[in-house]
Design a protein around this motif. Structure first.
Motif, PDB file in Angstrom:
ATOM      1  N   ALA A  11       0.830  -1.209   0.000  1.00  0.00           N
ATOM      2  CA  ALA A  11       0.000   0.000   0.000  1.00  0.00           C
ATOM      3  C   ALA A  11       0.865   1.259   0.000  1.00  0.00           C
ATOM      4  O   ALA A  11       0.449   2.306  -0.503  1.00  0.00           O
ATOM      5  CB  ALA A  11      -0.934  -0.007   1.210  1.00  0.00           C
ATOM      6  N   GLY A  12       2.065   1.167   0.563  1.00  0.00           N
ATOM      7  CA  GLY A  12       2.999   2.284   0.511  1.00  0.00           C
ATOM      8  C   GLY A  12       2.633   3.475   1.369  1.00  0.00           C
ATOM      9  O   GLY A  12       3.115   4.575   1.129  1.00  0.00           O
ATOM     10  N   GLU A  13       1.790   3.291   2.379  1.00  0.00           N
ATOM     11  CA  GLU A  13       1.310   4.416   3.178  1.00  0.00           C
ATOM     12  C   GLU A  13       1.990   4.558   4.531  1.00  0.00           C
ATOM     13  O   GLU A  13       1.914   5.628   5.141  1.00  0.00           O
ATOM     14  CB  GLU A  13      -0.194   4.290   3.385  1.00  0.00           C
ATOM     15  N   THR A  14       2.635   3.488   5.028  1.00  0.00           N
ATOM     16  CA  THR A  14       3.132   3.535   6.404  1.00  0.00           C
ATOM     17  C   THR A  14       4.534   2.990   6.607  1.00  0.00           C
ATOM     18  O   THR A  14       5.099   3.199   7.679  1.00  0.00           O
ATOM     19  CB  THR A  14       2.178   2.752   7.337  1.00  0.00           C
ATOM     20  N   TYR A  15       5.099   2.293   5.656  1.00  0.00           N
ATOM     21  CA  TYR A  15       6.417   1.677   5.833  1.00  0.00           C
ATOM     22  C   TYR A  15       7.406   2.191   4.816  1.00  0.00           C
ATOM     23  O   TYR A  15       7.065   2.405   3.651  1.00  0.00           O
ATOM     24  CB  TYR A  15       6.323   0.145   5.743  1.00  0.00           C
ATOM     25  N   THR A  16       8.645   2.331   5.238  1.00  0.00           N
ATOM     26  CA  THR A  16       9.709   2.819   4.353  1.00  0.00           C
ATOM     27  C   THR A  16      10.385   1.681   3.606  1.00  0.00           C
ATOM     28  O   THR A  16      11.509   1.832   3.140  1.00  0.00           O
ATOM     29  CB  THR A  16      10.756   3.622   5.158  1.00  0.00           C
ATOM     30  N   ALA A  65      11.020   6.331  12.032  1.00  0.00           N
ATOM     31  CA  ALA A  65      10.322   6.745  10.814  1.00  0.00           C
ATOM     32  C   ALA A  65       8.828   6.475  10.914  1.00  0.00           C
ATOM     33  O   ALA A  65       8.296   5.578  10.267  1.00  0.00           O
ATOM     34  CB  ALA A  65      10.919   6.022   9.599  1.00  0.00           C
ATOM     35  N   VAL A  66       8.145   7.271  11.734  1.00  0.00           N
ATOM     36  CA  VAL A  66       6.688   7.182  11.805  1.00  0.00           C
ATOM     37  C   VAL A  66       6.139   8.160  10.772  1.00  0.00           C
ATOM     38  O   VAL A  66       6.420   9.356  10.839  1.00  0.00           O
ATOM     39  CB  VAL A  66       6.163   7.523  13.214  1.00  0.00           C
ATOM     40  N   PHE A 124       9.003  11.101   3.292  1.00  0.00           N
ATOM     41  CA  PHE A 124       8.287   9.902   2.857  1.00  0.00           C
ATOM     42  C   PHE A 124       7.424  10.235   1.651  1.00  0.00           C
ATOM     43  O   PHE A 124       6.706  11.246   1.651  1.00  0.00           O
ATOM     44  CB  PHE A 124       7.398   9.406   4.006  1.00  0.00           C
ATOM     45  N   ARG A 125       7.491   9.389   0.617  1.00  0.00           N
ATOM     46  CA  ARG A 125       6.658   9.559  -0.587  1.00  0.00           C
ATOM     47  C   ARG A 125       5.386   8.730  -0.429  1.00  0.00           C
ATOM     48  O   ARG A 125       5.379   7.526  -0.653  1.00  0.00           O
ATOM     49  CB  ARG A 125       7.401   9.138  -1.837  1.00  0.00           C
ATOM     50  N   HIS A 126       4.322   9.380  -0.040  1.00  0.00           N
ATOM     51  CA  HIS A 126       3.029   8.711   0.137  1.00  0.00           C
ATOM     52  C   HIS A 126       2.369   8.568  -1.230  1.00  0.00           C
ATOM     53  O   HIS A 126       2.414   9.502  -2.038  1.00  0.00           O
ATOM     54  CB  HIS A 126       2.161   9.554   1.086  1.00  0.00           C
ATOM     55  N   PRO A 127       1.733   7.428  -1.529  1.00  0.00           N
ATOM     56  CA  PRO A 127       1.194   7.216  -2.875  1.00  0.00           C
ATOM     57  C   PRO A 127       0.054   8.155  -3.272  1.00  0.00           C
ATOM     58  O   PRO A 127      -0.132   8.411  -4.456  1.00  0.00           O
ATOM     59  CB  PRO A 127       0.716   5.759  -2.849  1.00  0.00           C
ATOM     60  N   SER A 128      -0.682   8.710  -2.313  1.00  0.00           N
ATOM     61  CA  SER A 128      -1.770   9.620  -2.682  1.00  0.00           C
ATOM     62  C   SER A 128      -1.591  11.026  -2.117  1.00  0.00           C
ATOM     63  O   SER A 128      -2.125  11.976  -2.675  1.00  0.00           O
ATOM     64  CB  SER A 128      -3.121   9.058  -2.218  1.00  0.00           C
ATOM     65  N   ARG A 129      -0.820  11.186  -1.065  1.00  0.00           N
ATOM     66  CA  ARG A 129      -0.646  12.495  -0.437  1.00  0.00           C
ATOM     67  C   ARG A 129       0.637  13.195  -0.858  1.00  0.00           C
ATOM     68  O   ARG A 129       0.889  14.319  -0.454  1.00  0.00           O
ATOM     69  CB  ARG A 129      -0.668  12.359   1.081  1.00  0.00           C
ATOM     70  N   GLY A 130       1.460  12.500  -1.632  1.00  0.00           N
ATOM     71  CA  GLY A 130       2.729  13.088  -2.046  1.00  0.00           C
ATOM     72  C   GLY A 130       3.736  13.025  -0.913  1.00  0.00           C
ATOM     73  O   GLY A 130       3.711  12.113  -0.093  1.00  0.00           O
ATOM     74  N   TYR A 131       4.619  13.997  -0.861  1.00  0.00           N
ATOM     75  CA  TYR A 131       5.669  14.008   0.158  1.00  0.00           C
ATOM     76  C   TYR A 131       5.075  14.419   1.503  1.00  0.00           C
ATOM     77  O   TYR A 131       4.440  15.463   1.612  1.00  0.00           O
ATOM     78  CB  TYR A 131       6.798  14.950  -0.248  1.00  0.00           C
ATOM     79  N   VAL A 132       5.279  13.574   2.500  1.00  0.00           N
ATOM     80  CA  VAL A 132       4.835  13.865   3.860  1.00  0.00           C
ATOM     81  C   VAL A 132       6.022  13.694   4.807  1.00  0.00           C
ATOM     82  O   VAL A 132       7.016  13.056   4.469  1.00  0.00           O
ATOM     83  CB  VAL A 132       3.650  12.968   4.306  1.00  0.00           C
ATOM     84  N   ASP A 133       5.893  14.255   5.991  1.00  0.00           N
ATOM     85  CA  ASP A 133       6.973  14.205   6.967  1.00  0.00           C
ATOM     86  C   ASP A 133       7.096  12.825   7.616  1.00  0.00           C
ATOM     87  O   ASP A 133       6.104  12.100   7.750  1.00  0.00           O
ATOM     88  CB  ASP A 133       6.745  15.232   8.079  1.00  0.00           C
ATOM     89  N   LEU A 134       8.300  12.511   8.021  1.00  0.00           N
ATOM     90  CA  LEU A 134       8.568  11.365   8.889  1.00  0.00           C
ATOM     91  C   LEU A 134       8.860  11.905  10.281  1.00  0.00           C
ATOM     92  O   LEU A 134       9.554  12.915  10.424  1.00  0.00           O
ATOM     93  CB  LEU A 134       9.784  10.569   8.407  1.00  0.00           C
ATOM     94  N   LEU A 135       8.327  11.223  11.282  1.00  0.00           N
ATOM     95  CA  LEU A 135       8.544  11.639  12.672  1.00  0.00           C
ATOM     96  C   LEU A 135       9.506  10.672  13.352  1.00  0.00           C
ATOM     97  O   LEU A 135       9.443   9.466  13.136  1.00  0.00           O
ATOM     98  CB  LEU A 135       7.219  11.637  13.438  1.00  0.00           C
ATOM     99  N   VAL A 136      10.369  11.227  14.189  1.00  0.00           N
ATOM    100  CA  VAL A 136      11.187  10.430  15.095  1.00  0.00           C
ATOM    101  C   VAL A 136      10.502  10.556  16.451  1.00  0.00           C
ATOM    102  O   VAL A 136      10.307  11.672  16.952  1.00  0.00           O
ATOM    103  CB  VAL A 136      12.638  10.945  15.165  1.00  0.00           C
ATOM    104  N   MET A 137      10.097   9.417  17.009  1.00  0.00           N
ATOM    105  CA  MET A 137       9.383   9.417  18.286  1.00  0.00           C
ATOM    106  C   MET A 137      10.209   8.661  19.329  1.00  0.00           C
ATOM    107  O   MET A 137      10.901   7.697  18.986  1.00  0.00           O
ATOM    108  CB  MET A 137       7.986   8.810  18.126  1.00  0.00           C
ATOM    109  N   HIS A 138      10.113   9.093  20.581  1.00  0.00           N
ATOM    110  CA  HIS A 138      10.983   8.553  21.635  1.00  0.00           C
ATOM    111  C   HIS A 138      10.238   8.551  22.964  1.00  0.00           C
ATOM    112  O   HIS A 138       9.387   9.403  23.204  1.00  0.00           O
ATOM    113  CB  HIS A 138      12.222   9.453  21.746  1.00  0.00           C
ATOM    114  N   ARG A 139      10.585   7.589  23.787  1.00  0.00           N
ATOM    115  CA  ARG A 139      10.156   7.624  25.192  1.00  0.00           C
ATOM    116  C   ARG A 139      11.166   6.878  26.039  1.00  0.00           C
ATOM    117  O   ARG A 139      11.772   5.910  25.605  1.00  0.00           O
ATOM    118  CB  ARG A 139       8.748   7.083  25.390  1.00  0.00           C
ATOM    119  N   ARG A 140      11.345   7.360  27.241  1.00  0.00           N
ATOM    120  CA  ARG A 140      12.198   6.671  28.221  1.00  0.00           C
ATOM    121  C   ARG A 140      11.425   5.486  28.769  1.00  0.00           C
ATOM    122  O   ARG A 140      10.215   5.498  28.858  1.00  0.00           O
ATOM    123  CB  ARG A 140      12.588   7.607  29.355  1.00  0.00           C
ATOM    124  N   LEU A 141      12.176   4.469  29.173  1.00  0.00           N
ATOM    125  CA  LEU A 141      11.560   3.308  29.771  1.00  0.00           C
ATOM    126  C   LEU A 141      11.825   3.283  31.270  1.00  0.00           C
ATOM    127  O   LEU A 141      11.214   2.640  32.023  1.00  0.00           O
ATOM    128  CB  LEU A 141      12.085   2.026  29.120  1.00  0.00           C
TER     129      LEU A 141
END
Length: 163
Positions: free
Chosen positions: A24-29, A119-120, A146-163
């Motif tokens: 689908a190309g919408e969520t994975y790199t 890469a979220v 990220f090249r989304h198939p219908s939205r074009g270029y969208v941002d990738l987020l780096v997300m973090h949390r301490r454990l």
């Protein structure tokens, strides 16, 4: 729902929804046309990585899967990374949340100090909301990463949390 270590015997159930999600190309790199052998090697790479599956209580059907691994090697291996895939047939049933909580607990038990997602896809609003609800913060943004198939270029987020 039970969550257990994934085995090679689970791959025939994981591959159809993994292939569908990646294609689908919408969520994975990953390449949208990833072949089965490459996908299996990436998802079930062996130690120190490990994969788990969430299964249906009754039928034992694989509903989703997650992979936990060090985010980096050597001096960065105390930060975990994880990837998640939920079968579209199981969407909205809490599988992603259950896998997320399980993997966070597993990472803590294995001695990781934090977890980072590299890469979220920003347009994957359900995933972003889930990770925020589990304590993750956006610590970086790759504009148009990220090249989304219908939205074009969208941002990738780096997300973090301490454990």
């Amino acid at each position: 729902m039970p969550i257990r270590e994934a085995t090679t015997a689970d791959w025939p159930e994981i591959w159809p929804f993994l292939r569908r999600i990646v294609a689908a190309g919408e969520t994975y790199t990953w390449p949208r046309d990833v072949d089965e052998a490459t996908a299996r090697r990436l998802w079930l790479p062996g130690p120190p990585a490990r994969a788990v599956v969430a299964v249906d209580d009754d039928a034992g059907t694989v509903l989703g899967t997650a992979k936990l691994a060090p985010n980096q090697l050597g001096p960065g291996d105390h930060v975990a990374n994880a990837s998640f895939m939920v079968s579209p047939a199981a969407a909205g049933r809490g599988v992603g949340r259950a896998l997320g909580v399980h993997v966070l607990d597993l990472a803590r038990a294995e001695g990781y100090r934090a977890m980072q997602f590299n890469a979220v896809v920003a347009s994957n609003e359900r995933a972003v909301a889930l990770w925020r609800s589990l304590g993750f913060a956006v610590v970086g943004r790759i504009p148009e990463g990220f090249r989304h198939p219908s939205r074009g270029y969208v941002d990738l987020l780096v997300m973090h949390r301490r454990l």
